[in-house]
Design a protein around this motif. Structure first.
Motif, mmCIF file in Angstrom:
data_model
loop_
_atom_site.group_PDB
_atom_site.id
_atom_site.type_symbol
_atom_site.label_atom_id
_atom_site.label_comp_id
_atom_site.label_asym_id
_atom_site.label_seq_id
_atom_site.Cartn_x
_atom_site.Cartn_y
_atom_site.Cartn_z
ATOM 1 N N ALA A 198 27.116 41.866 43.035
ATOM 2 C CA ALA A 198 25.949 42.071 43.890
ATOM 3 C C ALA A 198 25.765 43.508 44.319
ATOM 4 C CB ALA A 198 26.044 41.184 45.141
ATOM 5 N N ILE A 218 22.168 35.806 43.528
ATOM 6 C CA ILE A 218 23.562 36.170 43.275
ATOM 7 C C ILE A 218 24.539 35.098 43.727
ATOM 8 C CG2 ILE A 218 23.919 37.392 45.457
ATOM 9 C CD1 ILE A 218 25.192 38.420 41.975
ATOM 10 N N THR A 219 24.211 34.364 44.804
ATOM 11 C CA THR A 219 25.138 33.346 45.299
ATOM 12 C C THR A 219 25.371 32.262 44.254
ATOM 13 O OG1 THR A 219 24.459 33.741 47.592
ATOM 14 C CG2 THR A 219 25.551 31.650 47.121
ATOM 15 N N PRO A 235 19.522 39.711 44.927
ATOM 16 C CA PRO A 235 20.191 39.133 46.107
ATOM 17 C C PRO A 235 19.922 37.651 46.310
ATOM 18 C CG PRO A 235 19.279 41.279 46.645
ATOM 19 C CD PRO A 235 18.803 40.958 45.252
ATOM 20 N N ASN A 293 27.155 31.364 52.928
ATOM 21 C CA ASN A 293 27.531 31.595 51.531
ATOM 22 C C ASN A 293 28.969 31.159 51.272
ATOM 23 O OD1 ASN A 293 25.047 32.628 50.796
ATOM 24 N ND2 ASN A 293 25.624 34.749 51.136
ATOM 25 N N SER A 342 23.938 38.349 50.065
ATOM 26 C CA SER A 342 24.977 37.920 49.127
ATOM 27 C C SER A 342 26.371 37.947 49.747
ATOM 28 C CB SER A 342 24.967 38.833 47.893
ATOM 29 O OG SER A 342 25.258 40.174 48.256
ATOM 30 N N PRO A 378 27.306 45.220 49.200
ATOM 31 C CA PRO A 378 26.073 44.724 48.581
ATOM 32 C C PRO A 378 25.081 44.262 49.641
ATOM 33 C CG PRO A 378 27.814 43.104 48.401
ATOM 34 C CD PRO A 378 28.448 44.327 48.978
ATOM 35 N N LEU A 420 21.055 38.959 38.960
ATOM 36 C CA LEU A 420 21.854 39.637 39.967
ATOM 37 C C LEU A 420 21.040 40.071 41.177
ATOM 38 C CD1 LEU A 420 24.124 41.769 37.605
ATOM 39 C CD2 LEU A 420 24.473 39.451 38.471
ATOM 40 N N VAL A 461 31.753 38.957 44.314
ATOM 41 C CA VAL A 461 30.514 39.284 45.031
ATOM 42 C C VAL A 461 30.339 40.791 45.111
ATOM 43 C CG1 VAL A 461 29.310 39.079 47.227
ATOM 44 C CG2 VAL A 461 30.609 37.151 46.353
#
Length: 314
Positions: free
Chosen positions: A251, A171-172, A168, A86, A262, A258, A166, A247
């Motif tokens: 997340a 989210i990235t 997982p 990520n 993420s 989170p 949002l 993040v």
């Protein structure tokens, strides 16, 4: 009229006295800076590297040397793999998107009346705290049936199903988009400052030759701002590798880590230091921090080599 000149010996003596005074002032200014650098940067960095080879749970526990066990555990950890990938994605995809947007606005603002005002407005998101940005985008992108955020409300108003932005698995990319939106103004400002120093007659000659905006950007703007683009790329790499707040807020619930899909390296270090998984694992956190240092060092060196070009005089 006769002119009286100072003897050469007198001038030499005066220069020597001036040099001596400068030498006496050197250490009073130099030592405080070096002391702060050593205490707050060099010593913590060395301590981090050393603790990365130990197992340590903090105060009351004695660090125990474990060799490369921490690094072997990092490689085998799904959480670390997600964090590493990520982080690289944010650096590469976020950097490409940010600089493409910055270059686009640079081409437009250079010939736009009132461009300096627009440039200042575009810079505004960069001065907002990342936590506040995360909360702002969280409100807009939230998925909540019957009480949707603005984004899903607009989608549903045109007959499109709401999206779990949002989640997982999404989210990235959401964070990447938020980073591009928030960071572009900063790099637009840097690039426009470089464009402002380009002599106007080069663009006038291009206009006479019938060059298109793309040709003017490719053959005039980009070559003459290449050194600034390289510095901006280094700044982006250093800032992107430390991504944490966006993040953590988008997340997660903001009170604990989170979902691991993420995570970034910054979130991984936080979780191993202060997360809710039980006793702190400072040795693992330090090992992950060492990976961050190595990653940013390698990327910066590669970037500087790729961006190295002869200086163009104009």
């Amino acid at each position: 009229m006769a002119t009286v000149t100072a003897p050469a010996e007198g001038r030499t003596s005066s220069a020597g006295a001036h040099l001596s005074r400068k030498k006496r002032l050197f250490f009073p200014f130099f030592l405080p800076a070096v002391t702060l650098y050593v205490l707050f940067l060099l010593v913590p960095t060395v301590a981090t590297v050393v603790l990365g080879f130990t197992s340590w749970s903090g105060a009351g526990d004695t660090p125990r040397f474990t060799g490369l066990d921490n690094y072997g555990e990092l490689i085998a950890s799904d959480a670390f793999r997600y964090s590493f990938l990520n982080t690289v994605l944010y650096i590469v995809a976020g950097g490409v998107g940010t600089f493409l947007l910055a270059f686009l606005f640079t081409m437009v603002l250079r010939e736009m009346r009132g461009g300096k005002v627009v440039r200042a407005v575009l810079f505004f998101p960069n001065i907002v705290a990342p936590v506040a940005l995360g909360m702002f985008f969280g409100i807009i992108l939230v998925y909540r049936p019957n009480r949707q955020g603005l984004a899903n409300y607009l989608l549903e108003s045109v007959g499109i199903d709401a999206v779990k932005f949002l989640a997982p698995e999404n989210i990235t990319w959401v964070v990447t988009g938020c980073l591009i939106w928030a960071s572009s103004g900063f790099y637009i400002t840097i690039l426009m400052a470089a464009v402002d120093r380009i002599p106007p007659y080069l663009y006038e000659d291009s206009d006479i030759a019938g060059a298109t905006p793309w040709q003017k950007f490719r053959h005039v703007t980009l070559p003459l701002t290449w050194d600034v683009v390289g510095v901006a790329g280094v700044l982006w790499t250093i800032s992107a590798i430390k991504i944490f707040e966006l993040v953590f807020v988008l997340a997660g619930p903001g009170t604990y880590s989170p979902p691991i899909r993420s995570w970034t390296l910054g979130v991984y270090v936080f979780d191993r230091s202060f997360g809710d998984q039980g006793a702190p694992q400072y040795g693992m956190a330090c090992a992950a921090a060492v990976v961050m240092i190595l990653l940013v060092s390698v990327l910066v060196v590669l970037l500087r080599r790729l961006m190295r070009r002869d200086t163009i005089q104009y």
